[in-house]
Every structure is written in C-alpha cells, then in structure tokens.
Design a protein around this motif. Sequence first.
Motif, PDB file in Angstrom:
ATOM      1  N   SER A 160      60.939  63.398 -91.086  1.00 22.95           N
ATOM      2  CA  SER A 160      60.000  62.898 -92.062  1.00 22.95           C
ATOM      3  C   SER A 160      59.060  63.873 -92.444  1.00 22.95           C
ATOM      4  CB  SER A 160      59.181  61.655 -91.442  1.00 22.95           C
ATOM      5  OG  SER A 160      60.085  60.557 -91.082  1.00 22.95           O
ATOM      6  N   ALA A 161      58.345  64.840 -91.590  1.00 18.83           N
ATOM      7  CA  ALA A 161      57.404  65.639 -91.821  1.00 18.83           C
ATOM      8  C   ALA A 161      57.784  66.684 -92.971  1.00 18.83           C
ATOM      9  CB  ALA A 161      57.004  66.269 -90.671  1.00 18.83           C
ATOM     10  N   VAL A 287      50.470  66.767 -97.281  1.00 20.48           N
ATOM     11  CA  VAL A 287      50.227  67.350 -95.936  1.00 20.48           C
ATOM     12  C   VAL A 287      49.428  66.293 -94.984  1.00 20.48           C
ATOM     13  CG1 VAL A 287      48.896  69.141 -95.060  1.00 20.48           C
ATOM     14  CG2 VAL A 287      49.993  69.497 -97.180  1.00 20.48           C
ATOM     15  N   CYS A 288      48.631  65.435 -95.182  1.00 18.76           N
ATOM     16  CA  CYS A 288      48.091  64.528 -94.309  1.00 18.76           C
ATOM     17  C   CYS A 288      49.019  63.515 -93.979  1.00 18.76           C
ATOM     18  CB  CYS A 288      47.076  63.827 -95.133  1.00 18.76           C
ATOM     19  SG  CYS A 288      45.441  64.736 -95.610  1.00 18.76           S
ATOM     20  N   TYR A 289      50.213  63.311 -94.780  1.00 21.26           N
ATOM     21  CA  TYR A 289      51.294  62.186 -94.271  1.00 21.26           C
ATOM     22  C   TYR A 289      52.088  62.939 -93.404  1.00 21.26           C
ATOM     23  CZ  TYR A 289      55.829  60.263 -94.449  1.00 21.26           C
ATOM     24  OH  TYR A 289      57.118  59.752 -94.326  1.00 21.26           O
ATOM     25  N   ALA A 290      52.396  64.318 -93.507  1.00 16.42           N
ATOM     26  CA  ALA A 290      53.179  65.156 -92.484  1.00 16.42           C
ATOM     27  C   ALA A 290      52.598  65.163 -91.331  1.00 16.42           C
ATOM     28  CB  ALA A 290      53.338  66.634 -92.983  1.00 16.42           C
ATOM     29  N   ALA A 333      38.248  62.208-103.853  1.00 18.57           N
ATOM     30  CA  ALA A 333      38.022  61.336-102.668  1.00 18.57           C
ATOM     31  C   ALA A 333      38.978  59.925-102.868  1.00 18.57           C
ATOM     32  CB  ALA A 333      36.698  61.223-102.456  1.00 18.57           C
ATOM     33  N   GLY A 334      38.998  59.572-103.743  1.00 19.14           N
ATOM     34  CA  GLY A 334      39.625  58.183-104.035  1.00 19.14           C
ATOM     35  C   GLY A 334      41.058  58.625-104.159  1.00 19.14           C
ATOM     36  N   VAL A 335      41.839  59.645-104.694  1.00 16.16           N
ATOM     37  CA  VAL A 335      42.856  59.919-104.648  1.00 16.16           C
ATOM     38  C   VAL A 335      43.562  60.207-103.241  1.00 16.16           C
ATOM     39  CG1 VAL A 335      44.930  61.294-105.391  1.00 16.16           C
ATOM     40  CG2 VAL A 335      43.113  60.561-107.034  1.00 16.16           C
ATOM     41  N   ILE A 336      42.813  60.998-102.590  1.00 17.38           N
ATOM     42  CA  ILE A 336      43.120  61.422-101.434  1.00 17.38           C
ATOM     43  C   ILE A 336      43.410  60.386-100.397  1.00 17.38           C
ATOM     44  CG2 ILE A 336      42.775  63.198 -99.337  1.00 17.38           C
ATOM     45  CD1 ILE A 336      41.904  65.208-101.393  1.00 17.38           C
ATOM     46  N   GLY A 337      42.125  59.641-100.600  1.00 11.67           N
ATOM     47  CA  GLY A 337      41.904  58.490 -99.552  1.00 11.67           C
ATOM     48  C   GLY A 337      42.965  57.406 -99.951  1.00 11.67           C
ATOM     49  N   GLY A 338      43.213  57.129-101.093  1.00 15.82           N
ATOM     50  CA  GLY A 338      44.349  56.310-101.338  1.00 15.82           C
ATOM     51  C   GLY A 338      45.574  56.708-100.517  1.00 15.82           C
ATOM     52  N   MET A 339      45.903  57.764-100.953  1.00 17.09           N
ATOM     53  CA  MET A 339      47.243  58.470-100.492  1.00 17.09           C
ATOM     54  C   MET A 339      47.159  58.457 -98.959  1.00 17.09           C
ATOM     55  SD  MET A 339      48.171  61.679-102.928  1.00 17.09           S
ATOM     56  CE  MET A 339      50.150  61.814-101.957  1.00 17.09           C
ATOM     57  N   VAL A 340      46.226  58.621 -98.232  1.00 19.72           N
ATOM     58  CA  VAL A 340      46.265  58.772 -96.687  1.00 19.72           C
ATOM     59  C   VAL A 340      46.239  57.174 -96.394  1.00 19.72           C
ATOM     60  CG1 VAL A 340      44.648  59.187 -94.805  1.00 19.72           C
ATOM     61  CG2 VAL A 340      44.872  60.771 -96.365  1.00 19.72           C
ATOM     62  N   LEU A 341      45.626  56.327 -96.905  1.00 24.03           N
ATOM     63  CA  LEU A 341      45.672  54.895 -96.717  1.00 24.03           C
ATOM     64  C   LEU A 341      47.203  54.414 -96.596  1.00 24.03           C
ATOM     65  CD1 LEU A 341      44.392  52.242 -95.762  1.00 24.03           C
ATOM     66  CD2 LEU A 341      43.941  51.637 -98.140  1.00 24.03           C
ATOM     67  N   PHE A 342      47.824  54.762 -97.614  1.00 22.95           N
ATOM     68  CA  PHE A 342      49.386  54.564 -97.725  1.00 22.95           C
ATOM     69  C   PHE A 342      50.238  55.270 -96.765  1.00 22.95           C
ATOM     70  CE2 PHE A 342      53.482  54.368 -99.828  1.00 22.95           C
ATOM     71  CZ  PHE A 342      53.440  53.369-100.474  1.00 22.95           C
ATOM     72  N   SER A 347      54.007  56.601 -92.577  1.00 19.23           N
ATOM     73  CA  SER A 347      54.647  57.419 -91.391  1.00 19.23           C
ATOM     74  C   SER A 347      55.127  56.610 -90.439  1.00 19.23           C
ATOM     75  CB  SER A 347      53.281  58.273 -90.982  1.00 19.23           C
ATOM     76  OG  SER A 347      52.151  57.443 -90.227  1.00 19.23           O
ATOM     77  N   MET A 348      54.547  55.361 -90.081  1.00 18.98           N
ATOM     78  CA  MET A 348      55.333  54.533 -89.150  1.00 18.98           C
ATOM     79  C   MET A 348      56.584  54.039 -89.501  1.00 18.98           C
ATOM     80  SD  MET A 348      52.047  52.113 -88.064  1.00 18.98           S
ATOM     81  CE  MET A 348      50.268  52.880 -87.452  1.00 18.98           C
ATOM     82  N   VAL A 349      56.717  53.607 -90.663  1.00 21.00           N
ATOM     83  CA  VAL A 349      58.059  53.218 -91.128  1.00 21.00           C
ATOM     84  C   VAL A 349      59.136  54.319 -91.067  1.00 21.00           C
ATOM     85  CG1 VAL A 349      59.382  52.231 -93.235  1.00 21.00           C
ATOM     86  CG2 VAL A 349      57.198  51.271 -92.627  1.00 21.00           C
ATOM     87  N   SER A 350      58.620  55.378 -91.596  1.00 20.04           N
ATOM     88  CA  SER A 350      59.796  56.849 -91.645  1.00 20.04           C
ATOM     89  C   SER A 350      60.114  57.124 -90.358  1.00 20.04           C
ATOM     90  CB  SER A 350      58.834  57.683 -92.629  1.00 20.04           C
ATOM     91  OG  SER A 350      59.756  58.689 -92.767  1.00 20.04           O
TER      92      SER A 350
END
Length: 444
Positions: A160-161, A287-290, A333-342, A347-350
Amino acid sequence: MTHGVQGDQDAAGRRVVAFATAVGNFTEWFDFAIYGFLAATLGRLFFPGASPAASLLASLAVFGVAFFMRPLGGFVLGAVGDRLGRRALLTISIGLMGAATTLIGVLPTYASAGLLAPVLLVLLRCIQGFSAGAEWTGSAAFLVEHTPADRRGRFASVVSATAALATCAGGLLVLALEQALTPDQMAAWGWRIPFLVAVPLTALGTWVRLRIDETPVFQRLVEAGARVEAPLRRSGRDVRAIALTFAFSSVQGLGFYYLATYVITHLTATVKLGRPQALLLVAIGLVCYAILTPLAGALSDRIGRRRVNLIGGFGLAIVAMPAFALMGTGTAAGVIGGMVLFAVFQSMVSVTTVCMLVELFPAETRSTSSSIGFNLGLALIGGPGPLVAAAIAAGTGSSTLPALYMVIVAAVCTLALAKWLPEVRGRTLDAEAAKEVPVVDGAA
C-alpha cells in the motif's frame, strides 16, 4: 546461539523480500499513475478540437479503459502465478508495464498522426491495465507468503505504501517539469519524460525480482505435487471468497484512486487551485497516507483484519464528504487535512485488503482467484471512479458532491462485509488450508 543466528538470517531475508516487493511495486504504480497526473495535457494532445472539459473527460475515460483490461490480466497472469510461481508472475507483469509505459512516451500526438494517436494510446493503456491486473495481488502473495503470521499486516503495508509513494513521486516529477519548462515545451516534449523514466525503473525492478527466491508456500506446493493444471477452472470452488474480495476491493480501489488520481483533477478543475500548488499538496497528502499504512497494518495484526477493514469502510462512508468539503476550501490546511482524514480510513481498508487477498484463498488457486475478485472490483467500481467523480463535479459545480459515489460504494459494500466477512488473521497459508471460508465470531 544457533537459533539467534537463524532468526537474524530469517529477518534479513524478509527485509530483502520486502525491498524487492517495494522496488517492483513502486515501478509498476509509478508507471501506471503518471498518466493521471498528465491527464489534462494528454487530453489536449490526443483529444483536441473539444472544450477543455471534454478533452479532460476523454483523457480520464482512457484512464478508466485500462481497468477493463485488468480482469483479463488477472485471469491470464494469475494462472501463471499458480502454475509457474509468484516470482514469474511479477517478472512478466513489470516487463509488460515497463514496455507499454515507454511506448506511450514515444507516441505521436494527434497533430502528427491523427486518429491513430488516440487509438495507440488506448491500446497501450490496455496493456498497462493487463499488467496491473496481476501486480497488486501478485505482490500481496509474494510478500505475505514470506512473512510470519503475526506480522503480515505490517509487512503488507509495503504494498500500500509504495503504491502511494510511487504516485507521489510521479506527481512531483510532473510538478518539477511544469516548473522548469514553458507550457509549449511541456506540450512539445516535456510530457514524455515521466513515461521514459520507466526504462531504468523497469530494469531495476526486474533485476531485483529475479534475484529473490520463490515463496516458501509455493515451494512446498511444488514439492507436494499440489499445483493444479487449470487454476482458472479450479477457482470456481472459491466463489464465496471471490465475492467477498470483490466487495472489499471495490472500496479499496475506489478510495485509492480518489486519493491518488482524482484529487489532483478535483483541486485544479473544481476548486480552481493552481496546478503547482495542487500537485504539491497532493504529494504531501500521499506521504501522510503512506505513513499511516504500517500503523493500520500493525492494528490489523493486533485486533484482526475484519474489524480494521469494517472500521475503514464505514469510516470512508462517513468522512468522504467532510473530507472533500475541507479540500474544497482551497487552503493548504484544508486540502491536507481533508486528505489525511480520508487517508486514515483508506489505509485501514488498503492494508487489510492486501492481507485478505492472501489469507482468504487456498495456495493452489490463490493467485488466480484473488486476481478475479480484486480486478472485477477495480474494473467495475474502482477504476471508473475518477471519471464518475469528474462528471459529478462538472454537472453540479460542487466541490463536495463528487464524494457521493465513494460514500455509496463504501456504505453498500461494507454493510455486506459486516454480514459475511470472516476473520482470517493468522490463518495458515499452505495448500488445502483455506478451501472453505469459515464463519467466525462477528460474521453472520
């Protein structure tokens, strides 16, 4: 003392396997993903004469076409994995992907070749799709079959990463080129460079994969004479597991392509961010997702695949629209925050998807059967996601409603999984071990 030395050797061997998986998987997904980052440019070069929005949709449609080749790739190459070995499958897969990506980099455009140009582009994307049809499931089997039962989730996070980091690297390369070159230079030849990077990456990935031993599980399968001559026909015994795989792979694939492919289009076309800013913010989000994936893998090793997958799926259904609302603010902040929330729930599903692609199926048909369920989910549900989301955005002008497709898919599929998905953490992976999908605590 001997036991300690043997343990060190085993750990070193697992690190080498993880590295080989990472390099090959990175190469495959870098090659596959750069098309998405160049969708707008490719739309103008290969589908001219229409409005910018129509050209973009045409280019995204070609991105989606590749997914309809994935089941065929899964059928053919998956059978290779069950008959000739996981390593043979991965070596063929990376070679096909590298060749197709390189050829896209030297294609003539519509201006010089007319209709032949988009036809060739579609053909090569189909070859990429055919190759990708076996990469994720092949990497999953190759890595997890080498890994101790209590650490499969953590090791599975490598798949996944590296897919996310490869996508991030592709985005940053495109950003660097767009900053260094004029628009005319980018349109004339700059867009070709990311595709031609496939040449050294493919050579490295192939070399690394050829130097790694076949998985212990497949070696024991061969020694026991348990390989099947027609794994595709034999996969009919795995129908229930294939159906479950279709459900969780639909959520996983759609979420990943929202995060890795659609968000950049969303930020530029709907939120109206400048492309350099949008690419940089998406790269940070990936990168945060990884970083989150090994944490999700460790959690699944501790509390089980079923629980973590269901938390991730229901989480995506709940947070997808708030995440897109945050991204719609257009602030960093909104874009990164939204992506990290998602990404927390994605990451759990993947990671659990990577594990369950292996743990749900018997060794004899694991490569074939997991490829069928996984690729049907991506072809029918996940792959069209960027096109569906872009069409919703174009039709409504909303920066939040494109997430609706994600909400519906995550809710419907995860409800089905809550009823029928068993716990498979720790299951033995050798032959004959997983013919039946058991009903366990928490699964009706």
